[in-house]
Motif scaffolding. Structure first.
Motif, short mmCIF file in Angstrom:
data_model
loop_
_atom_site.label_atom_id
_atom_site.label_comp_id
_atom_site.label_asym_id
_atom_site.label_seq_id
_atom_site.Cartn_x
_atom_site.Cartn_y
_atom_site.Cartn_z
N LEU A 153 0.83 -1.21 0.00
CA LEU A 153 0.00 0.00 0.00
C LEU A 153 0.86 1.26 0.00
CD1 LEU A 153 -2.78 -1.09 2.51
CD2 LEU A 153 -3.12 -0.51 0.10
N GLY A 163 -5.33 4.12 -2.89
CA GLY A 163 -5.20 2.78 -2.35
C GLY A 163 -5.35 2.68 -0.85
N ALA A 164 -5.09 3.78 -0.13
CA ALA A 164 -5.16 3.73 1.32
C ALA A 164 -6.58 3.52 1.83
CB ALA A 164 -4.58 5.01 1.92
N GLY A 168 -7.10 -0.60 1.17
CA GLY A 168 -6.61 -0.86 2.52
C GLY A 168 -7.70 -1.46 3.40
#
Length: 257
Positions: A153, A163-164, A168
């Motif tokens: 990540l 993406g976080a 995630g």
């Protein structure tokens, strides 16, 4: 144009407050597609935007006991070094060149598609893991998987600022299926604060943060995320997930074509 930036920050802030995801997935493509901001500048500015905006979310979730700090620590053990190394790689391998901007643009599109997949199948993945407890990791294996996930990540977020959030959260669902949705959101937001801050520092070093633009976005986003958090329980999660997935798919397609 300043008003447009403030409105955009408010809209994205509301969405993040409602769903816990969508900040980078929406803001970076919005800056590149609607406002014509260079991909590298959009990524750097969005990372700084996310690191500040998510602090408010972390404070709110911490007050409700939704943050699992041990998980945050293990995610950061992988994510923060990965973010630093990725920023160094961008610096010394042409991070600001035209070719790199092209790569980042496609990286953004790919990350958005991954976010859509994560949103669509998140509930199914959670149900499947709950029904197959023998497939769940424990002890040292779980810690290692969490650190490795953080490293992946950290690399993805530093390159594309995306993406976080949804990705995630989906990883947390797979690794920690017993967490409640609120705990997943709180833990996901909490680890994203230092990750996006480190990644933003890297992009500041690269010279790819537009400070005036960042200020305008924050003026709108802070009240936006507060409002979204207050009304989130009143809107069905399924409706929000479908709306966000549809929007992100459209954005990803436009980035590619």
């Amino acid at each position: 144009m300043s008003v447009s930036y403030i409105v955009s920050g408010f809209a994205v802030g509301v969405l993040v407050g409602l769903t816990g995801v969508g900040g980078g997935s929406l803001m970076t493509p919005l800056l590149t597609l609607l406002f014509g901001v260079a991909p590298t500048t959009a990524v750097g500015t969005d990372l700084a935007f996310a690191s500040i905006t998510k602090i408010a979310g972390t404070v709110a979730h911490r007050s409700k006991g939704n943050v699992h700090w041990a998980i945050v620590k293990h995610l950061c053990m992988g994510a923060l070094p990965a973010a630093v190394l990725t920023a160094i790689a961008l610096k010394y391998f042409g991070g600001l060149g035209a070719e790199a901007s092209h790569i980042i643009r496609y990286s953004i599109a790919g990350s958005v598609f991954l976010t859509v997949i994560a949103l669509i199948f998140r509930t199914r993945l959670q149900n499947w893991m709950a029904q197959h407890p023998n497939r769940q990791l424990h002890g040292g294996k779980l810690v290692f998987a969490t650190i490795l996930s953080g490293a992946i990540l950290g690399t993805l977020v530093t390159i594309s600022s995306i993406g976080a959030g949804a990705i995630g959260a989906t990883i947390l669902v797979l690794l920690y299926p017993r967490l409640t949705p609120a705990e997943i959101a709180g833990t996901d937001i909490a680890y994203a604060v230092p990750l996006t801050a480190i990644a933003a520092l890297g992009h500041w070093w690269l010279g790819s943060i537009h400070w005036d633009l960042l200020l305008m976005l924050l003026i709108g986003s802070v009240p936006g995320i507060t409002l979204g958090s207050l009304v989130s329980k009143a809107i069905p999660e399924k409706i929000l997930r479908v709306l966000l997935a549809t929007t992100l798919t459209t954005v990803a397609v436009k980035l590619v074509f």
